[in-house]
Design an enzyme around this catalytic site. Structure first.
Site, PDB file in Angstrom:
ATOM      1  N   LYS A  38       0.846  -1.207   0.000  1.00 32.02           N
ATOM      2  CA  LYS A  38       0.000   0.000   0.000  1.00 32.02           C
ATOM      3  C   LYS A  38       0.876   1.249   0.000  1.00 32.02           C
ATOM      4  CE  LYS A  38      -0.306  -0.463   5.053  1.00 32.02           C
ATOM      5  NZ  LYS A  38      -1.109  -1.094   6.111  1.00 32.02           N
ATOM      6  N   ARG A 136     -10.758  -0.461  14.754  1.00 26.89           N
ATOM      7  CA  ARG A 136     -10.561   0.361  13.562  1.00 26.89           C
ATOM      8  C   ARG A 136     -11.454  -0.124  12.438  1.00 26.89           C
ATOM      9  NH1 ARG A 136      -4.581   0.754  10.833  1.00 26.89           N
ATOM     10  NH2 ARG A 136      -5.124  -1.293   9.993  1.00 26.89           N
ATOM     11  N   TYR A 264      13.244  31.409   6.103  1.00 25.60           N
ATOM     12  CA  TYR A 264      11.993  32.084   6.444  1.00 25.60           C
ATOM     13  C   TYR A 264      11.906  32.408   7.934  1.00 25.60           C
ATOM     14  CZ  TYR A 264       9.888  31.119   1.883  1.00 25.60           C
ATOM     15  OH  TYR A 264       9.598  31.082   0.550  1.00 25.60           O
ATOM     16  N   MET A 313       9.333  24.845   1.351  1.00 28.49           N
ATOM     17  CA  MET A 313       8.587  23.881   0.535  1.00 28.49           C
ATOM     18  C   MET A 313       9.521  23.089  -0.381  1.00 28.49           C
ATOM     19  SD  MET A 313       5.450  24.410  -2.141  1.00 28.49           S
ATOM     20  CE  MET A 313       4.390  25.245  -0.980  1.00 28.49           C
TER      21      MET A 313
HETATM   22  C1  LIG Z   1      -0.323  -2.072   6.838  1.00 26.77           C
HETATM   23  C2  LIG Z   1      -0.824  -3.366   7.290  1.00 26.77           C
HETATM   24  C3  LIG Z   1       0.051  -4.463   7.468  1.00 26.77           C
HETATM   25  C4  LIG Z   1       1.558  -4.349   7.351  1.00 26.77           C
HETATM   26  O1  LIG Z   1       2.107  -3.938   8.595  1.00 26.77           O
HETATM   27  P1  LIG Z   1       3.683  -3.802   8.778  1.00 26.77           P
HETATM   28  O2  LIG Z   1       3.844  -3.410  10.209  1.00 26.77           O
HETATM   29  O3  LIG Z   1       4.124  -2.733   7.847  1.00 26.77           O
HETATM   30  O4  LIG Z   1       4.270  -5.124   8.453  1.00 26.77           O
HETATM   31  C5  LIG Z   1      -0.509  -5.699   7.750  1.00 26.77           C
HETATM   32  N1  LIG Z   1      -1.847  -5.847   7.899  1.00 26.77           N
HETATM   33  C6  LIG Z   1      -2.699  -4.809   7.786  1.00 26.77           C
HETATM   34  C7  LIG Z   1      -4.153  -5.034   7.979  1.00 26.77           C
HETATM   35  C8  LIG Z   1      -2.228  -3.537   7.487  1.00 26.77           C
HETATM   36  O5  LIG Z   1      -3.072  -2.512   7.392  1.00 26.77           O
END
Ligand SMILES: *Cc1c(COP(=O)(O)O)cnc(C)c1O
Length: 369
Positions: A38, A136, A264, A313
């Protein structure tokens, strides 16, 4: 010959493959590894990462959002892709691009089933997520009876996996909490297995969970940050290779007199004559503003050059007083896990945030030799 860009993130695919095989070596032969790619593979360039991992025979990919999966399919990735957080507008894309949604609520289940019914789809592969403490996303254990009666009467979907997610797998002080979570997940599996007669994949652990709780690997482990060389613990991180290296160059050098300011809002005032180097990267590239005023640094000629004043930036100015350097010289933001961890610690964050913050403006250079 094309020259390398001035600022770039280089991505070492052999280090990635090494890390993948390290995790393979930590699990049983029959246990699958799912690679979490991701957020542009944690900022590393998802397509290149996915292609290499596919070549290394990874079993599964996971992305957070559907569009991330669509991009992988358009790039030719063929192995199964789990979408961790699909939305109700995503059904058509899941069908068109063979993306397997995580079903985490009755609301999302109904939307998907209704759509599948309308287009006469049967047995679409889906994954069921259970909440065991993170609060969550996911069903609760109490939802199981309703869920199972749904699956026994509606054949539009087929359960490919049932999973949950650990809250504090990297925190050994929370060991008891984690053990309770593992037990809660087992209870859920047991209840489902009584009613669902076909096999499905069971998976619970992320990187730290996989390393710290080998008893909880089940059929598959989900590895994200570890693939990129980070494992939330120096003992494990030391056994992994760093994948991303973030570099730039010196654009201009100034000699600033005592009493003059840099950047800045005059955040830095020179207490003595100071040599400052301007680097063409800023908060738009993923250098957080919290790195300003000496909290963050770069390395030039193997020496630390702290950031002077505020992060702009598109630029930072760093202190090169006493460092032998000139305009055009190479600047390292990070090239080892140790440096990134130190920067994260100095500024109250974690490797995950710093890696994923490297913006798409920064060219990625794939190193594959
Ligand atoms: C992001 C995520 C992972 C990966 O976690 P890491 O700590 O980066 O290995 C695994 N399972 C879910 C559901 C996630 O959202």
């Amino acid at each position: 010959m094309r020259e390398d860009p001035m600022t770039f993130l280089s991505i070492d695919l052999n280090a990635l493959a090494y890390n993948y095989h390290f995790f393979k070596s930590q699990v049983k032969k029959q246990t699958k590894v799912l690679a979490v790619i991701k957020a542009f593979a944690y900022g590393h360039e998802a397509v290149a990462i996915a292609k290499r991992l596919e070549k290394e025979k990874v079993a599964y990919f996971a992305v957070a959002y559907t569009q991330e999966g669509v991009n992988l399919r358009k790039a030719g990735i063929t192995i199964p892709i789990l979408v961790l957080h699909p939305q109700k507008v995503d059904v058509q894309n899941c069908i068109d691009f063979q993306l397997e949604p995580n079903i985490y609520s009755f609301k999302i289940l109904k939307v998907f089933q209704k759509f599948f019914q309308k287009v006469e789809i049967e047995q679409f592969p889906i994954h069921l997520k259970f909440n065991t403490g993170l609060n969550r996303l996911g069903f609760s254990e109490d939802d199981i009876p309703d869920l199972l009666s749904n699956f026994n009467s509606n054949t539009t979907c087929r359960i490919v996996s049932v999973f949950s997610h650990l809250v504090a797998s990297e925190d050994l002080k929370e060991r008891n909490f984690t053990l309770n979570q593992i037990q809660a997940y087992k209870n859920i599996l047991e209840k489902i297995q009584k009613k669902i007669k076909y096999p499905f994949i069971k998976h619970l652990t992320n990187t730290s969970g996989t390393l710290n709780y080998p008893e909880a690997h089940f059929d598959m482990v989900r590895i994200g940050i570890g693939l990129y060389g980070y494992a939330n613990n120096p003992k494990w991180t030391g056994q992994l290779k760093n994948v991303g290296k973030f570099q730039s160059v010196i654009s201009q050098i100034y000699s600033v007199k005592k009493g003059e300011s840099i950047g800045y809002n005059r955040a830095f005032i020179a207490k003595k004559e100071t040599i400052s180097a301007t680097i063409p990267i800023g908060h738009a590239d993923g250098i957080p503003r919290t790195w300003g005023n000496g909290k963050g640094f770069v390395r030039i000629a193997e020496q630390k050059a702290p950031i002077l004043g505020n992060v702009c930036m598109d630029m930072i100015m760093v202190d090169v007083t006493g460092i032998d350097c000139k305009e055009g010289d190479r600047v390292i933001i990070f090239d080892t896990q140790k440096t990134l961890e130190e920067l994260a610690k100095n500024t109250g964050t974690i490797s995950y945030e710093l890696l994923t913050a490297i913006s798409q403006r920064v060219p990625r250079i794939i190193v594959d030799k």
